[in-house]
Motif scaffolding. Structure first.
Motif, PDB file in Angstrom:
ATOM      1  N   ALA A 137     -18.769  17.727   0.120  1.00  5.53           N
ATOM      2  CA  ALA A 137     -17.516  17.092   0.536  1.00  5.53           C
ATOM      3  C   ALA A 137     -17.843  16.101   1.639  1.00  5.53           C
ATOM      4  N   LEU A 138     -17.304  14.888   1.535  1.00  4.43           N
ATOM      5  CA  LEU A 138     -17.484  13.878   2.592  1.00  4.43           C
ATOM      6  C   LEU A 138     -16.330  14.003   3.558  1.00  4.43           C
ATOM      7  N   HIS A 139     -16.637  14.224   4.825  1.00  6.75           N
ATOM      8  CA  HIS A 139     -15.563  14.356   5.814  1.00  6.75           C
ATOM      9  C   HIS A 139     -15.450  13.065   6.613  1.00  6.75           C
ATOM     10  N   ASN A 189      -5.659  17.122   5.554  1.00 11.64           N
ATOM     11  CA  ASN A 189      -4.742  16.194   6.219  1.00 11.64           C
ATOM     12  C   ASN A 189      -5.426  15.369   7.301  1.00 11.64           C
ATOM     13  N   THR A 190      -6.332  16.011   8.071  1.00 10.49           N
ATOM     14  CA  THR A 190      -7.002  15.240   9.137  1.00 10.49           C
ATOM     15  C   THR A 190      -7.902  14.162   8.531  1.00 10.49           C
ATOM     16  N   ASP A 191      -8.650  14.529   7.478  1.00  8.91           N
ATOM     17  CA  ASP A 191      -9.524  13.523   6.855  1.00  8.91           C
ATOM     18  C   ASP A 191      -8.704  12.358   6.315  1.00  8.91           C
ATOM     19  N   LEU A 192      -7.573  12.664   5.670  1.00 11.88           N
ATOM     20  CA  LEU A 192      -6.734  11.595   5.108  1.00 11.88           C
ATOM     21  C   LEU A 192      -6.176  10.724   6.222  1.00 11.88           C
ATOM     22  N   LYS A 193      -5.815  11.353   7.345  1.00 12.75           N
ATOM     23  CA  LYS A 193      -5.256  10.582   8.451  1.00 12.75           C
ATOM     24  C   LYS A 193      -6.322   9.638   9.030  1.00 12.75           C
ATOM     25  N   VAL A 194      -7.537  10.175   9.263  1.00 14.78           N
ATOM     26  CA  VAL A 194      -8.606   9.338   9.821  1.00 14.78           C
ATOM     27  C   VAL A 194      -8.950   8.206   8.846  1.00 14.78           C
ATOM     28  N   ALA A 195      -8.979   8.533   7.541  1.00 11.81           N
ATOM     29  CA  ALA A 195      -9.276   7.500   6.535  1.00 11.81           C
ATOM     30  C   ALA A 195      -8.240   6.391   6.627  1.00 11.81           C
ATOM     31  N   ASP A 254      -6.296   5.636   9.270  1.00 11.66           N
ATOM     32  CA  ASP A 254      -6.377   4.923  10.552  1.00 11.66           C
ATOM     33  C   ASP A 254      -7.550   3.947  10.570  1.00 11.66           C
ATOM     34  N   THR A 255      -8.688   4.350   9.984  1.00 14.98           N
ATOM     35  CA  THR A 255      -9.869   3.483  10.042  1.00 14.98           C
ATOM     36  C   THR A 255      -9.960   2.588   8.811  1.00 14.98           C
ATOM     37  N   LYS A 256      -9.001   2.702   7.889  1.00 15.18           N
ATOM     38  CA  LYS A 256      -8.957   1.908   6.664  1.00 15.18           C
ATOM     39  C   LYS A 256     -10.206   2.120   5.813  1.00 15.18           C
ATOM     40  N   PHE A 257     -10.600   3.389   5.658  1.00 15.67           N
ATOM     41  CA  PHE A 257     -11.747   3.736   4.810  1.00 15.67           C
ATOM     42  C   PHE A 257     -11.193   4.359   3.532  1.00 15.67           C
ATOM     43  N   PHE A 258     -11.213   3.591   2.425  1.00 13.09           N
ATOM     44  CA  PHE A 258     -10.520   4.053   1.214  1.00 13.09           C
ATOM     45  C   PHE A 258     -11.388   4.444   0.010  1.00 13.09           C
ATOM     46  N   PRO A 259     -12.739   4.291   0.065  1.00  9.46           N
ATOM     47  CA  PRO A 259     -13.507   4.694  -1.122  1.00  9.46           C
ATOM     48  C   PRO A 259     -13.239   6.163  -1.469  1.00  9.46           C
ATOM     49  N   GLY A 260     -13.080   6.433  -2.757  1.00  7.89           N
ATOM     50  CA  GLY A 260     -12.850   7.809  -3.185  1.00  7.89           C
ATOM     51  C   GLY A 260     -11.383   8.208  -3.186  1.00  7.89           C
ATOM     52  N   LEU A 261     -10.524   7.363  -2.566  1.00  2.71           N
ATOM     53  CA  LEU A 261      -9.102   7.716  -2.521  1.00  2.71           C
ATOM     54  C   LEU A 261      -8.293   6.979  -3.577  1.00  2.71           C
ATOM     55  N   GLY A 262      -8.913   5.970  -4.200  1.00  2.43           N
ATOM     56  CA  GLY A 262      -8.158   5.191  -5.179  1.00  2.43           C
ATOM     57  C   GLY A 262      -8.651   5.444  -6.593  1.00  2.43           C
ATOM     58  N   MET A 311     -18.355  -6.798 -13.846  1.00  3.16           N
ATOM     59  CA  MET A 311     -18.666  -5.983 -12.664  1.00  3.16           C
ATOM     60  C   MET A 311     -17.798  -6.492 -11.517  1.00  3.16           C
ATOM     61  N   LEU A 312     -16.934  -5.623 -10.996  1.00  4.18           N
ATOM     62  CA  LEU A 312     -16.059  -6.019  -9.895  1.00  4.18           C
ATOM     63  C   LEU A 312     -16.476  -5.333  -8.610  1.00  4.18           C
ATOM     64  N   ARG A 313     -16.398  -6.100  -7.505  1.00  2.00           N
ATOM     65  CA  ARG A 313     -16.574  -5.509  -6.174  1.00  2.00           C
ATOM     66  C   ARG A 313     -15.234  -4.960  -5.711  1.00  2.00           C
ATOM     67  N   ILE A 314     -15.229  -3.834  -5.018  1.00  2.00           N
ATOM     68  CA  ILE A 314     -13.984  -3.329  -4.425  1.00  2.00           C
ATOM     69  C   ILE A 314     -14.222  -3.125  -2.943  1.00  2.00           C
ATOM     70  N   SER A 315     -13.432  -3.782  -2.119  1.00  2.00           N
ATOM     71  CA  SER A 315     -13.639  -3.691  -0.670  1.00  2.00           C
ATOM     72  C   SER A 315     -13.345  -2.270  -0.174  1.00  2.00           C
ATOM     73  N   PRO A 316     -14.233  -1.723   0.694  1.00  2.00           N
ATOM     74  CA  PRO A 316     -14.015  -0.351   1.186  1.00  2.00           C
ATOM     75  C   PRO A 316     -12.709  -0.212   1.958  1.00  2.00           C
ATOM     76  N   SER A 317     -12.219  -1.328   2.542  1.00  2.00           N
ATOM     77  CA  SER A 317     -10.980  -1.226   3.320  1.00  2.00           C
ATOM     78  C   SER A 317      -9.793  -1.734   2.507  1.00  2.00           C
ATOM     79  N   MET A 318     -10.004  -1.924   1.199  1.00  2.00           N
ATOM     80  CA  MET A 318      -8.957  -2.447   0.304  1.00  2.00           C
ATOM     81  C   MET A 318      -8.352  -3.737   0.856  1.00  2.00           C
ATOM     82  N   GLY A 319      -9.219  -4.611   1.358  1.00  2.00           N
ATOM     83  CA  GLY A 319      -8.742  -5.921   1.784  1.00  2.00           C
ATOM     84  C   GLY A 319      -8.215  -5.990   3.205  1.00  2.00           C
ATOM     85  N   HIS A 320      -8.087  -4.845   3.912  1.00  2.00           N
ATOM     86  CA  HIS A 320      -7.682  -4.924   5.322  1.00  2.00           C
ATOM     87  C   HIS A 320      -8.811  -5.572   6.114  1.00  2.00           C
TER      88      HIS A 320
END
Length: 833
Positions: free
Chosen positions: A136-138, A357-363, A365-373, A446-455
């Motif tokens: 698990a990635l925290h 919930n804490t991991d989702l909140k930190v993700a 706040d820091t705009k780290f979205f890989p694995g969530l979409g 092949m598409l690139r996907i930004s880790p911050s989803m464009g933020h």
């Protein structure tokens, strides 16, 4: 805007009479080693069955496609890579399942070794059994110093274990007639297969998926394709009884899609078109898509334990058992989309991000979205990325045909223009930073996907995101090509430094395990900026040095059979670091020479490797006077005590071997006949090593040492060191964010740009003789031997060993499966020069 963009597209050569079969479903699968397997629906009159081929590429050389003549006689319905990313399962509409592995460890050469079948019964779902490894990635812990905290092992049981708890390998498949079939691979290569009905009342299964529970069970979800029928779930237990595979199934709670019970949409979406567990190891979350001819709706459901309300009448009579309410499992809807365009393909994230919930909140706040979409592709050619829990839109990509129409006229024109190009199959990479799609014209995008989803983030945060994923690849051993897609030249220096800092914070045992992986990772990062190209040379030389040092030390033999606690190799290291004498013979006296006695043929067979060590030491010392220039290869070695120490040990070993067989010594071209070149170089090397043997206390080399090194070119001929293999990969051509168009089967012309021109300074020119980088043998300008090259670093070596001596075999064993940098091998055409 900059959330998703096309990195490259690769298409088939247009043949006059070829056409596409819109009714044929396509499949693709992406392995953790960045190999992509896919099918196409191209048919033409001469080659009727292009549709039954499996095509395999590595993402760095997409044009070098290997098309496996699969032997499937019906449409291929499933492709699945195993957890190691080097074996592939394919299944077809005739019930045949085949397992493919690399022939001779080559990524562009595959063979079918084993398989199973349920004759005439199309396979609708397929999966490897779970091997019990789950991380698990925290995101919350991304700042922690310990890799074990950032990426923790989750307690998870394998689907089946052998004696001693080792996971048993095998696969499970579901067929259209409602059968579940399991095949187990015994260590002796035998296959045990067993087939059972999912339930007593067998009914048609149009869609199915497979997931695993932490307790070692398997869950199968099925649908008959109609949204008015329930989506059924079954628990499957596999065991081995008396050398036979046994399957037990039991029914779990089922669900009806909400859109069918919603009065406003009651008959709007008659068909269920997609059914997927959100992850192979998350059997309690499922994604469903219902569609009509033009539109779709997507729902996400979750299995919850709920208390069963008990009527008051019973409460008085029944004795209180620990006041526990009886619990039942029930499916509850988590989220649903509004009406969407018709969905043509779904891709789920493979990154095992922790969803607390804490991991989702930190993700967030820091705009780290890989694995969530997760990605949804539509018939108008567009792709949406939606949040895997809320299904809310995170990013959108408009395909060429899906640009928003401006007015009624264009809309009418578009409708009559025939079907639009859209993705029929899609897969996300293992870090979710890239997406591959196969469209209705058989083209691979092949598409690139930004880790911050464009933020837009500050540089520091962007680097932290990429660093976190690089560390994940370092720990798991997965290939990191998809992360390199996002590395800009101005990030390289920072990333390499931070990666090193994080590595140094780990315990010694873990550092040892990751020691070569981090060097390979730094090398591939340094390739991406013209100011760090010279360091790529150093990192490759360092990998080579580590491998030579291990191999030569392993050849030493203890003199007596009742060996002391230390191996001769360890004792050599200890003595060389204790005795800091600059005279090679004084260091040699302290060693037991009898441990170094080897066969003469063995010593002779090692000459090329010994020559490399000798040449490299001479090159390094000769470059010490102008050490101010970090753009020269070799620069980082001058401050690297550990590497210089290794060279010093090897010089001692070579000196002893030279007494046994003088012809194995490195050959130097000296100006004077009487000069003892080995002892001269050892003296200078030792002085340089003493300056930097303690990492925290590095001193500058004194003037006398620099003066002596200045004299070297007048005493010995300084060799040309062969630095880098030719860089023929795609990654450095993608940096300026311009779309690269490629064709299957055709290597692209080398596009000149800044990084590659810098790179060419360290590469042999096309007309020069080629070299076997790992055997250090010259192959001539036009090699006649078949070679293989590394998909990651481009290093070239002969496929067949020219030498049968055991010591050479031991050396070749180090890189038979993967290159020294960990990359995969691919067979090269003879004309590669």
């Amino acid at each position: 805007g900059g959330t998703m963009d096309l990195a490259y597209v690769c298409e088939w050569e247009k043949k006059p009479k070829s056409n596409h079969c819109p009714s044929i479903p396509l499949v693709c699968a992406w392995s953790c080693r960045n190999l992509i397997a896919f099918t196409t629906d191209l048919k033409n009159e001469e080659e009727k069955d292009l549709t039954h081929m499996v095509h395999i590429i590595d993402t760095e050389h997409p044009w070098d496609v290997y098309s496996v003549n699969s032997g499937h006689t019906e449409v291929i319905t499933c492709l699945e890579w195993d957890q190691s990313g080097s074996r592939l399962l394919s299944a077809d509409a005739d019930g045949h399942i085949k397992c493919w592995s690399m022939a001779d460890h080559l990524a562009n050469s595959w063979e079918n070794t084993v398989g199973s079948m349920v004759e005439g019964d199309p396979v609708v779902a397929l999966s490897w059994l779970h091997n019990g490894v789950k991380l698990a990635l925290h995101v919350e812990k991304s700042g922690a110093s310990n890799f074990g905290e950032k990426f923790s092992r989750v307690k998870f049981s394998p689907s089946l274990t052998l004696f001693g708890g080792k996971p048993m390998e095998g696969w499970i498949a579901v067929t259209i007639s409602g059968l579940v079939t399991v095949s187990l691979l015994k260590p002796n290569g035998q296959v045990l297969t067993s087939t059972e009905s999912l339930c007593r009342l067998r009914c048609r299964v149009a869609l199915a998926d497979v997931a695993f529970t932490g307790g070692g069970n398997i869950v199968v979800a099925t649908s008959d394709g109609s949204s008015t029928s329930p989506v059924q779930f079954y628990k499957v237990c596999v065991s081995v009884v008396n050398e036979k595979c046994k399957i037990d199934t039991e029914i779990l709670p089922s669900l009806f899609m909400r859109c069918t019970t919603d009065p406003a949409r009651k008959d709007k979406y008659p068909a269920i078109t997609h059914l997927k567990f959100l992850a192979r190891d998350m059997s309690e979350q499922v994604l469903l898509c219902a569609s009509n001819q033009n539109s779709s709706i997507v729902e996400c459901w979750s299995l919850r334990k709920e208390g069963l309300p008990v009527n008051n009448i019973f409460q008085q009579i029944s004795p209180v058992v620990g006041d526990k309410q009886p619990m039942i499992l029930k499916w509850r809807i988590l989220s649903a989309t509004n009406d969407l365009d018709r969905v043509s393909a779904v891709a789920l994230p493979k990154l095992p991000i922790s969803l607390t919930n804490t991991d989702l909140k930190v993700a967030n706040d820091t705009k780290f979205f890989p694995g969530l979409g997760l990605a949804l592709a539509f018939h108008d050619g567009s792709v949406h990325i939606v949040h895997r829990l809320s299904l809310q839109m995170m990013a959108v990509f408009y395909g060429s045909s899906s640009q928003r129409p401006v007015d009624e006229q264009t809309i009418k024109r578009q409708r009559t223009a025939g079907p639009l190009v859209h993705f029929k199959a899609m897969q996300l990479s293992w870090t979710s930073l890239a997406l591959a799609g196969i469209d209705s014209h058989g083209k691979l995008s092949m598409l690139r996907i930004s880790p911050s989803m464009g933020h837009v983030l500050d540089m520091n945060m962007s680097l932290r995101h990429l660093l976190f994923l690089l560390e994940y690849c370092m720990v798991t051993g997965y290939d990191w090509w998809d992360i390199l897609l996002h590395v800009q030249p101005n990030m390289v220096q920072n990333l390499v430094e931070k990666l090193h800092e994080e590595y140094m914070r780990q315990n010694a045992a873990l550092q040892q395990v990751l020691s070569t992986r981090i060097v390979a990772m730094k090398a591939s990062l340094c390739k991406l900026s013209s100011s760090t190209i010279a360091r790529v040379c150093d990192y490759h030389a360092k990998l080579f040095l580590i491998a030579i040092s291990c191999t030569l030390k392993s050849l030493l033999r203890p003199h007596f059979l009742n060996t002391p606690d230390k191996s001769p190799g360890d004792r050599l290291t200890e003595i060389c670091s204790k005795i800091t004498d600059i005279d090679i013979d004084k260091v040699m006296i302290n060693l037991k020479t009898e441990e170094f006695v080897l066969e003469m043929t063995t010593l002779q067979s090692l000459q090329q490797l010994i020559q490399w060590v000798g040449d490299f030491v001479l090159y390094l010392l000769a470059s010490l006077p102008n050490q101010g220039s970090p753009v020269r290869p070799g620069h980082s070695f001058l401050r690297d005590g550990a590497s210089l120490g290794m060279f010093r040990e090897l010089m001692v070993v070579i000196r002893i071997w030279g007494l046994l067989k003088p012809s194995c010594l490195p050959v130097y071209t000296a100006t004077s006949d009487t000069q003892d070149s080995m002892s001269l170089l050892f003296r200078l090397l030792t002085k340089l090593w003493l300056c930097c043997r303690e990492e925290n206390h590095i001193t500058e080399p004194d003037d006398t040492l620099i003066d002596e090194c200045c004299l070297l070119p007048s005493q010995l001929l300084i060799p040309n060191i062969d630095w880098l293999p030719i860089n023929d990969g795609i990654i450095s051509k993608l940096q300026n964010k311009q779309l690269v168009r490629l064709q299957f089967g055709k290597a692209p012309g080398l596009v000149g740009h800044t990084v590659s021109s810098q790179f060419d300074a360290f590469v042999r020119a096309p007309g020069q003789p080629k070299i076997d980088h790992l055997r250090r043998l010259h192959l001539g300008a036009y090699p006649t031997e078949e070679c293989k090259s590394c998909t990651r670093c481009g290093c070239v070596t002969m496929l067949k060993s020219p030498n049968k001596v055991t010591a050479v075999k031991q050396w070749e064993q180090r890189w038979i499966k993967n290159c020294l940098c960990g990359g995969l091998w691919r067979r090269m055409p003879l004309s590669y020069c």
